[in-house]
Design a protein around this motif. Structure first.
Motif, PDB file in Angstrom:
ATOM      1  N   ASN A 222      -4.056  -8.332  14.684  1.00 34.43           N
ATOM      2  CA  ASN A 222      -4.377  -7.170  14.002  1.00 34.43           C
ATOM      3  C   ASN A 222      -3.277  -6.652  13.008  1.00 34.43           C
ATOM      4  O   ASN A 222      -2.015  -6.407  13.584  1.00 34.43           O
ATOM      5  N   GLY A 223      -3.483  -6.409  11.570  1.00 36.76           N
ATOM      6  CA  GLY A 223      -2.564  -5.802  11.034  1.00 36.76           C
ATOM      7  C   GLY A 223      -1.456  -6.639  10.226  1.00 36.76           C
ATOM      8  O   GLY A 223      -0.467  -6.277   9.652  1.00 36.76           O
ATOM      9  N   SER A 224      -1.698  -7.810  10.564  1.00 37.43           N
ATOM     10  CA  SER A 224      -0.512  -8.910  10.092  1.00 37.43           C
ATOM     11  C   SER A 224      -0.690  -9.106   8.585  1.00 37.43           C
ATOM     12  O   SER A 224       0.404 -10.047   8.047  1.00 37.43           O
ATOM     13  N   GLY A 225      -1.937  -8.982   7.926  1.00 39.48           N
ATOM     14  CA  GLY A 225      -1.978  -8.977   6.649  1.00 39.48           C
ATOM     15  C   GLY A 225      -2.982 -10.166   6.010  1.00 39.48           C
ATOM     16  O   GLY A 225      -3.049 -10.360   4.733  1.00 39.48           O
ATOM     17  N   LYS A 226      -3.925 -10.389   6.979  1.00 39.22           N
ATOM     18  CA  LYS A 226      -4.946 -11.243   6.618  1.00 39.22           C
ATOM     19  C   LYS A 226      -5.895 -10.974   5.565  1.00 39.22           C
ATOM     20  O   LYS A 226      -6.259 -11.683   4.522  1.00 39.22           O
ATOM     21  N   THR A 227      -6.499  -9.750   5.984  1.00 35.42           N
ATOM     22  CA  THR A 227      -7.525  -9.195   5.060  1.00 35.42           C
ATOM     23  C   THR A 227      -6.871  -8.992   3.605  1.00 35.42           C
ATOM     24  O   THR A 227      -7.350  -9.132   2.489  1.00 35.42           O
ATOM     25  N   THR A 228      -5.483  -8.578   3.643  1.00 29.16           N
ATOM     26  CA  THR A 228      -4.918  -8.137   2.441  1.00 29.16           C
ATOM     27  C   THR A 228      -4.885  -9.205   1.457  1.00 29.16           C
ATOM     28  O   THR A 228      -5.073  -9.412   0.358  1.00 29.16           O
TER      29      THR A 228
ATOM     30  N   TYR B 171       0.905  -1.199   0.070  1.00 27.85           N
ATOM     31  CA  TYR B 171       0.148   0.025   0.051  1.00 27.85           C
ATOM     32  C   TYR B 171       0.844   1.396   0.114  1.00 27.85           C
ATOM     33  O   TYR B 171       1.513   1.504   1.265  1.00 27.85           O
TER      34      TYR B 171
ATOM     35  N   GLU C 174     -14.792  -8.762   5.817  1.00 32.79           N
ATOM     36  CA  GLU C 174     -14.541  -8.285   7.307  1.00 32.79           C
ATOM     37  C   GLU C 174     -15.776  -7.211   7.431  1.00 32.79           C
ATOM     38  O   GLU C 174     -16.220  -6.461   6.522  1.00 32.79           O
TER      39      GLU C 174
ATOM     40  N   GLU D 288     -12.710 -12.986   8.970  1.00 28.90           N
ATOM     41  CA  GLU D 288     -13.144 -12.730  10.556  1.00 28.90           C
ATOM     42  C   GLU D 288     -14.622 -12.794  10.793  1.00 28.90           C
ATOM     43  O   GLU D 288     -15.371 -11.877  11.511  1.00 28.90           O
TER      44      GLU D 288
ATOM     45  N   GLN E  96      -8.949 -13.972  13.888  1.00 24.94           N
ATOM     46  CA  GLN E  96      -8.189 -13.527  15.149  1.00 24.94           C
ATOM     47  C   GLN E  96      -8.633 -14.518  16.040  1.00 24.94           C
ATOM     48  O   GLN E  96      -7.775 -14.639  17.157  1.00 24.94           O
TER      49      GLN E  96
HETATM   50  P1  ATP Z   1      -7.040  -6.709  10.739  1.00 25.23           P
HETATM   51  O1  ATP Z   1      -7.577  -7.896  11.646  1.00 25.23           O
HETATM   52  O2  ATP Z   1      -6.879  -5.334  11.792  1.00 25.23           O
HETATM   53  O3  ATP Z   1      -7.897  -6.737   9.497  1.00 25.23           O
HETATM   54  P2  ATP Z   1      -5.182  -7.838   8.889  1.00 25.23           P
HETATM   55  O4  ATP Z   1      -4.577  -8.994   9.680  1.00 25.23           O
HETATM   56  O5  ATP Z   1      -6.290  -8.247   8.203  1.00 25.23           O
HETATM   57  O6  ATP Z   1      -5.517  -6.968  10.302  1.00 25.23           O
HETATM   58  P3  ATP Z   1      -4.327  -5.958   6.990  1.00 25.23           P
HETATM   59  O7  ATP Z   1      -5.542  -5.196   6.994  1.00 25.23           O
HETATM   60  O8  ATP Z   1      -4.182  -7.080   5.809  1.00 25.23           O
HETATM   61  O9  ATP Z   1      -4.030  -6.951   8.278  1.00 25.23           O
HETATM   62  O10 ATP Z   1      -3.119  -5.262   6.936  1.00 25.23           O
HETATM   63  C1  ATP Z   1      -2.012  -5.557   6.761  1.00 25.23           C
HETATM   64  C2  ATP Z   1      -0.974  -4.070   6.744  1.00 25.23           C
HETATM   65  O11 ATP Z   1      -1.402  -3.210   5.734  1.00 25.23           O
HETATM   66  C3  ATP Z   1      -1.145  -3.403   7.892  1.00 25.23           C
HETATM   67  O12 ATP Z   1       0.064  -2.685   8.291  1.00 25.23           O
HETATM   68  C4  ATP Z   1      -1.989  -2.438   7.646  1.00 25.23           C
HETATM   69  O13 ATP Z   1      -1.902  -1.148   8.260  1.00 25.23           O
HETATM   70  C5  ATP Z   1      -1.709  -1.843   6.134  1.00 25.23           C
HETATM   71  N1  ATP Z   1      -2.823  -1.630   5.333  1.00 25.23           N
HETATM   72  C6  ATP Z   1      -4.084  -2.431   5.061  1.00 25.23           C
HETATM   73  N2  ATP Z   1      -4.981  -1.705   4.243  1.00 25.23           N
HETATM   74  C7  ATP Z   1      -4.298  -0.626   3.972  1.00 25.23           C
HETATM   75  C8  ATP Z   1      -4.779   0.579   3.182  1.00 25.23           C
HETATM   76  N3  ATP Z   1      -6.005   0.717   2.588  1.00 25.23           N
HETATM   77  N4  ATP Z   1      -3.896   1.682   3.063  1.00 25.23           N
HETATM   78  C9  ATP Z   1      -2.776   1.628   3.615  1.00 25.23           C
HETATM   79  N5  ATP Z   1      -2.424   0.573   4.493  1.00 25.23           N
HETATM   80  C10 ATP Z   1      -3.053  -0.540   4.636  1.00 25.23           C
END
Ligand code: ATP
Length: 234
Positions: free
Chosen positions: A36-42, A11, A83, A160, A192
């Motif tokens: 949180n923020g580990s990259g799952k949603t991405t 990103y 999510e 989630e 999570q």
């Molecule tokens: P959560 O449980 O909070 O959703 P996650 O494991 O799904 O967490 P992601 O949402 O994939 O994590 O985020 C992975 C990294 O990418 C994090 O550092 C987050 O801050 C960053 N990130 C996610 N979406 C964006 C975006 N749209 N713009 C900038 N950074 C992003």
């Protein structure tokens, strides 16, 4: 069925996925667990064509998804429950389900599938004409799952599903996930809630800071010291 090979996603300057390798075989429930923020949603959004890969490959039934659009990915058999559920609040339960079939034209089959969703989730039948905004969190999650099933996916991506739900409702949702899997849908589940996810999955991957840290049979990871300490409250 699905293979992620060395996925890198950014990103802007943030390197969110740093070389992810994951395999999902037909018939499995595979879970991706992490903080949180580990990259799952991405990871899920990249599979669905909603985020762009910097490098790496996504193979679904042997086909590379790199140049395939998000709606074509749905047509190929992948459906995504995002999510936070994201049901269409101003539309009725029935209309939300209908939208899930946007890639299909077989009206009578769609109607049959909606009836099947009502038998899987009887509460949605009771509330079919109500606006989705009047549903509880658990009911909205059921609706989001029902809507995703309306595209008749071979692979269901769940982001989630337990988020923000009371423990008893979480148990119901996980029972339904197992049921959907038994009826033939392969599942990639992001959570999570490591405890519930590892109990229902066949295999699991632990993600930390955009990298896979551990992988294995879910039953083995449930007893793994590092997993217990970091994700299962000791
Ligand atoms: P959560 O449980 O909070 O959703 P996650 O494991 O799904 O967490 P992601 O949402 O994939 O994590 O985020 C992975 C990294 O990418 C994090 O550092 C987050 O801050 C960053 N990130 C996610 N979406 C964006 C975006 N749209 N713009 C900038 N950074 C992003």
């Amino acid at each position: 069925m699905l293979e992620l090979k060395d996925l890198h996603v950014y990103y802007g300057g943030i390197h969110a996925l740093k070389g992810i390798d994951i395999k999902v075989n037909e018939g499995e429930i595979v879970t991706l667990v992490g903080a949180n923020g580990s990259g799952k949603t991405t990871t899920l959004r990249t599979i669905s064509g909603l985020e762009t890969l910097k490098s790496g490959n996504i193979l679904f039934k042997g086909k590379d998804l790199k140049k395939v659009t998000a709606s074509e990915i749905v047509k190929m058999g992948i459906s995504h429950v995002p999510e936070g559920r994201r049901v269409f609040a101003d539309m009725s339960v029935y209309e939300n389900l209908e939208i899930g079939a946007f890639t299909r034209k077989d009206k009578s089959e769609i109607e049959k599938d909606i009836q099947n969703i009502y038998s899987l989730f009887p509460i949605l039948y009771e509330r079919k004409n109500q606006s989705a905004s009047t549903l509880s969190g658990g009911e909205q999650q059921m609706l989001a799952i029902g809507r995703a099933l309306l595209s008749r996916p071979e692979l269901l991506l769940l982001d989630e599903p337990s988020m923000g739900l009371a423990p008893l409702i979480v148990k119901d949702i996980f029972d339904i996930i197992v049921d959907i899997n038994k009826k033939g849908t392969t599942i990639l589940l992001v959570e999570q809630n490591a405890n519930m996810a590892l109990q229902c999955a066949n295999r699991a991957y632990i993600i930390k800071n955009g990298k896979i840290e551990l992988e294995g049979k879910a039953s083995e990871l449930l007893n793994h010291d590092e997993v217990k300490n970091a994700y299962l409250g000791g």
